[in-house]
Design an enzyme around this catalytic site. Structure first.
Site, mmCIF file in Angstrom:
data_model
loop_
_atom_site.group_PDB
_atom_site.id
_atom_site.type_symbol
_atom_site.label_atom_id
_atom_site.label_comp_id
_atom_site.label_asym_id
_atom_site.label_seq_id
_atom_site.Cartn_x
_atom_site.Cartn_y
_atom_site.Cartn_z
ATOM 1 N N ILE A 164 0.882 -1.173 0.000
ATOM 2 C CA ILE A 164 0.000 0.000 0.000
ATOM 3 C C ILE A 164 0.916 1.218 0.000
ATOM 4 O O ILE A 164 1.877 1.271 0.779
ATOM 5 C CB ILE A 164 -0.897 0.028 1.251
ATOM 6 C CG1 ILE A 164 -1.792 -1.222 1.307
ATOM 7 C CG2 ILE A 164 -1.743 1.305 1.297
ATOM 8 C CD1 ILE A 164 -2.479 -1.412 2.642
ATOM 9 N N HIS A 326 4.464 -5.395 -15.883
ATOM 10 C CA HIS A 326 3.645 -5.159 -14.690
ATOM 11 C C HIS A 326 4.442 -4.546 -13.552
ATOM 12 O O HIS A 326 3.894 -4.285 -12.482
ATOM 13 C CB HIS A 326 3.003 -6.459 -14.220
ATOM 14 C CG HIS A 326 3.900 -7.373 -13.422
ATOM 15 N ND1 HIS A 326 5.163 -7.730 -13.836
ATOM 16 C CD2 HIS A 326 3.695 -8.005 -12.240
ATOM 17 C CE1 HIS A 326 5.690 -8.543 -12.925
ATOM 18 N NE2 HIS A 326 4.826 -8.725 -11.955
#
Length: 398
Positions: A164, A326
């Site tokens: 996060i 990615h």
């Protein structure tokens, strides 16, 4: 990009790739149902069975181990109405980034095996998402008996390279950003169907270059059972990220003292299979560590903790199978990174960034990954850069 290798249906977009990853890509490209070619992304590195950063188009078959065990893993990013000045003003009122990180740790379960304490999450936002997944499972005949706690897993982060972050872009606008997938339930679904594929290939006496290239043939009931459960897991992963982002938004608004208004939200997979048309044929396109980069499609490509990430827009590259990297891609395995680097090295790389300090995260040090700017330069034909993100807070599980 190198030309198609002689004897191999392989296009390589990576300027730096290890020999093991190349060998794995060649093995994958040798499978008879690959069409038209395998595309190796700029962040490619060796993985289980097939290289991470491999785009695999297949006719009439899917390789479950190539999709991987974290089905639907991906990124979600949301741009808020806030800017760096709002962060500074919150700090002046005693609302530190450290306090924000601790509040996020309370709101979102971290690390493998850590889930929500109850299935009832009315104080958050999960109930409608759980109801949707229950309905999808019932209609699709999805067997979830192996994961009785899947509801509690919704809204949890996991460990490893999942994270996060709070970021600022090139205009000092505040972005919320996180990386996660389908958690334990997705892993169980993947392991189940990988084992089925391997058993069927043994039964059919099919010789494989690698047992993790065992496949399911379209038309067989086992194939469609996998596709149904795969799609459910992909949806779980998408909603899992959405649930965490909803919680993140609530926590950030509370910390700043003003509700978050999102200007945009991007939520995309990088471990999944979908039917797409390429070179005039409908194929099953597996993106293992790669994102959808069809023309006009937005995605997020992260660096490593302590480095930049990029919000991008796809260019629809035909040779690249409308795909893009990615992330940065590992240079060193986790074991190698722990031998090479120290807690002090990590602290030096993370100066100026609020993060969880400790030996648990040495293997995530930026030095263990490829240079994200080299990866992005290699991807110049695949995507255009919309925004550059620099992190000011990073949170990981163990």
């Amino acid at each position: 990009m190198t030309p198609t290798e002689h004897g191999h249906k392989l296009l390589n977009f990576a300027s730096h790739v290890d020999d093991t990853a190349l060998a794995q890509a060649r093995e994958t490209a040798s499978m008879p149902f690959v069409y038209p070619h395998v595309a190796l992304m700029p962040d490619a590195h060796s993985g289980k069975g097939s290289a991470v950063g491999t785009v695999i188009p297949t006719r009439g078959a899917v390789i479950p181990a190539a999709v991987g065990v974290d089905i639907g893993c991906g990124m979600i990013a949301a741009r808020t109405q806030f800017d760096a000045g709002d962060i500074e003003r919150a700090g002046a009122r005693g609302r530190t980034l450290h306090a924000l990180r601790l509040r996020l740790e309370d709101a979102i379960p971290l690390s493998p095996g850590n889930y929500n304490l109850t299935a009832s999450l009315g104080e958050w936002f999960a109930e409608p998402k759980i109801a949707e997944l229950e309905e999808r499972a019932a209609k699709g005949g999805v067997d979830l008996s192996h994961s009785p706690k899947w509801r509690e897993q919704l809204g949890s982060l996991g460990g490893g390279n999942h994270f996060i972050e709070l970021c600022l872009d090139e205009q000092d606008r505040v972005w919320m950003f996180l990386h996660s997938g389908s958690r334990g339930v997705g892993n169980k679904i993947a392991q189940k169907h990988i084992a089925i594929a391997q058993k069927l290939c043994r039964t059919w006496h099919i010789e494989l270059p690698n047992r993790d290239l065992a496949y399911l043939a379209e038309g067989a009931p086992e194939f469609w059972a996998y596709i149904r459960e795969l799609r459910w897991a992909q949806r779980f992963a998408l909603l899992n990220r959405a649930e965490m982002m909803d919680r993140y938004s609530a926590v950030l608004g509370e910390w700043i003292g003003e509700g978050v208004v999102e200007a945009e939200r991007i939520n995309s997979h990088h471990n999944y299979t979908e039917q797409e048309e390429h070179y005039g044929e409908k194929v099953w396109l597996t993106r293992k560590g790669a994102v959808n980069a069809h023309e006009g499609v937005d995605a997020v490509i992260p660096g490593s903790m302590g480095t930049r990430s990029y919000v991008v827009r796809g260019k629809g590259s035909k040779p690249g199978l409308c795909s893009a990297p990615h992330g940065a891609g590992r240079r060193f395995s986790r074991t190698q990174a722990r031998k090479r680097f120290t807690v002090a090295d990590l602290a030096e790389r993370m100066q100026g960034i609020e993060y969880r300090h400790g030996a648990e995260w040495i293997d995530e040090i930026p030095d263990a990954y490829k240079d994200i700017d080299v990866v992005m330069d290699d991807a110049r034909d695949l995507v255009e850069i919309r925004h550059e993100l620099r992190q000011i807070l990073n949170l990981k599980g163990t």
